[in-house]
Design an enzyme around this catalytic site. Structure first.
Site, PDB file in Angstrom:
ATOM      1  N   ASP A  43      -0.122   5.219   0.850  1.00 42.68           N
ATOM      2  CA  ASP A  43      -0.369   6.175   1.939  1.00 42.68           C
ATOM      3  C   ASP A  43      -0.585   5.433   3.256  1.00 42.68           C
ATOM      4  O   ASP A  43      -1.419   4.527   3.345  1.00 42.68           O
ATOM      5  CB  ASP A  43      -1.618   6.998   1.631  1.00 42.68           C
ATOM      6  CG  ASP A  43      -1.499   7.769   0.333  1.00 42.68           C
ATOM      7  OD1 ASP A  43      -1.182   8.961   0.383  1.00 42.68           O
ATOM      8  OD2 ASP A  43      -1.715   7.166  -0.739  1.00 42.68           O
TER       9      ASP A  43
ATOM     10  N   ASP B 118      -1.785  -0.967   5.806  1.00 41.15           N
ATOM     11  CA  ASP B 118      -2.076  -0.404   7.125  1.00 41.15           C
ATOM     12  C   ASP B 118      -3.567  -0.373   7.431  1.00 41.15           C
ATOM     13  O   ASP B 118      -3.971   0.203   8.441  1.00 41.15           O
ATOM     14  CB  ASP B 118      -1.514   1.021   7.228  1.00 41.15           C
ATOM     15  CG  ASP B 118      -2.309   2.027   6.397  1.00 41.15           C
ATOM     16  OD1 ASP B 118      -2.629   3.109   6.920  1.00 41.15           O
ATOM     17  OD2 ASP B 118      -2.613   1.732   5.227  1.00 41.15           O
TER      18      ASP B 118
ATOM     19  N   ASP C 211       0.866  -1.163   0.000  1.00 38.65           N
ATOM     20  CA  ASP C 211       0.000   0.000   0.000  1.00 38.65           C
ATOM     21  C   ASP C 211       0.917   1.232   0.000  1.00 38.65           C
ATOM     22  O   ASP C 211       2.117   1.121   0.284  1.00 38.65           O
ATOM     23  CB  ASP C 211      -0.879  -0.044   1.253  1.00 38.65           C
ATOM     24  CG  ASP C 211      -1.740   1.189   1.386  1.00 38.65           C
ATOM     25  OD1 ASP C 211      -2.424   1.551   0.415  1.00 38.65           O
ATOM     26  OD2 ASP C 211      -1.725   1.801   2.474  1.00 38.65           O
TER      27      ASP C 211
END
Length: 219
Positions: free
Chosen positions: A11, A173, A9
């Protein structure tokens, strides 16, 4: 686990981009005569793509959805201008990210980006950060017909890299990262420092505190 490649991922995993996203969101709100939102409020709106982010920041409400209304279109146009003008003003790598990506590259592990961020932001952001050439596959939020939590982005990476699901590690995240990995049959790791809350409860195979711990999953 016999990991042959990594999907990341963007951001909240590789980079902390909240300051620039909040700046652009609040500039768009100002253009529409609205007061600014706190940075931590905008952070809670990130993860489901630009349309969701704009809908939520326009309404100041996480429950807001994108309905392609005239007001939302106007807000998106203003956000687009402001964000493109400052993709990396304050965006920074999290600790150990650059060094770890370099190590994986030197070890010749294929690397992929799998993000819900639209391609019009993802590609120039990676270029400005100087890491676009690190990745063999880049899947943005609008590259395919579906984005995370759909398995389609990870299935695309598996196909491009000629891998079986158990050979690709998804590192993110958020719950979207875990759901996409589970649906695609790939193992998943969440970082505890990103934008996701209660990551221990999201069902990932592992949770790591430091990005360099990714290296512990290589064969």
């Amino acid at each position: 686990m016999t990991i042959r490649a990594f999907a990341f991922d963007l951001d909240g995993t590789l980079v902390d981009s909240i300051a620039d996203l909040a700046r652009a969101a609040n500039a768009a709100r100002a253009d529409l005569g609205l007061p600014p939102l706190a940075e931590e409020t905008v952070q809670g709106f990130v993860g489901d793509g630009a349309a969701s982010l704009v809908a939520r920041t326009l309404a100041g409400d996480h429950a807001a959805n994108w309905h392609n209304t005239a007001e939302q279109q106007q807000a998106m146009a203003r956000f687009d201008v402001h964000y493109k003008a400052g993709l990396t003003i304050a965006t920074r790598f999290y600790p150990e990210v650059q060094e770890t990506l370099h190590s994986l590259h030197e070890l010749e592990y294929p690397l992929a980006i799998v993000t819900n961020k639209p391609e019009r932001y993802t590609l120039p952001l990676l270029r400005e950060l100087g890491i676009s050439e690190r990745f063999d596959v880049i899947v943005s939020g609008d590259t395919l017909a579906e984005k995370k939590p759909s398995p389609l982005p990870l299935q695309f990476v598996l196909e491009r890299l000629s891998l079986s699901p158990e050979q690709l590690l998804m590192v993110g995240d958020s719950k979207n990262d875990v759901l996409a990995a589970k649906a695609a049959g790939t193992p998943s790791v969440l970082v505890s420092y990103g934008y996701g809350r209660d990551v221990q409860e999201m069902g990932a195979d592992h949770v790591i505190r430091f990005f360099s711990e990714v290296l512990e999953f290589i064969d």
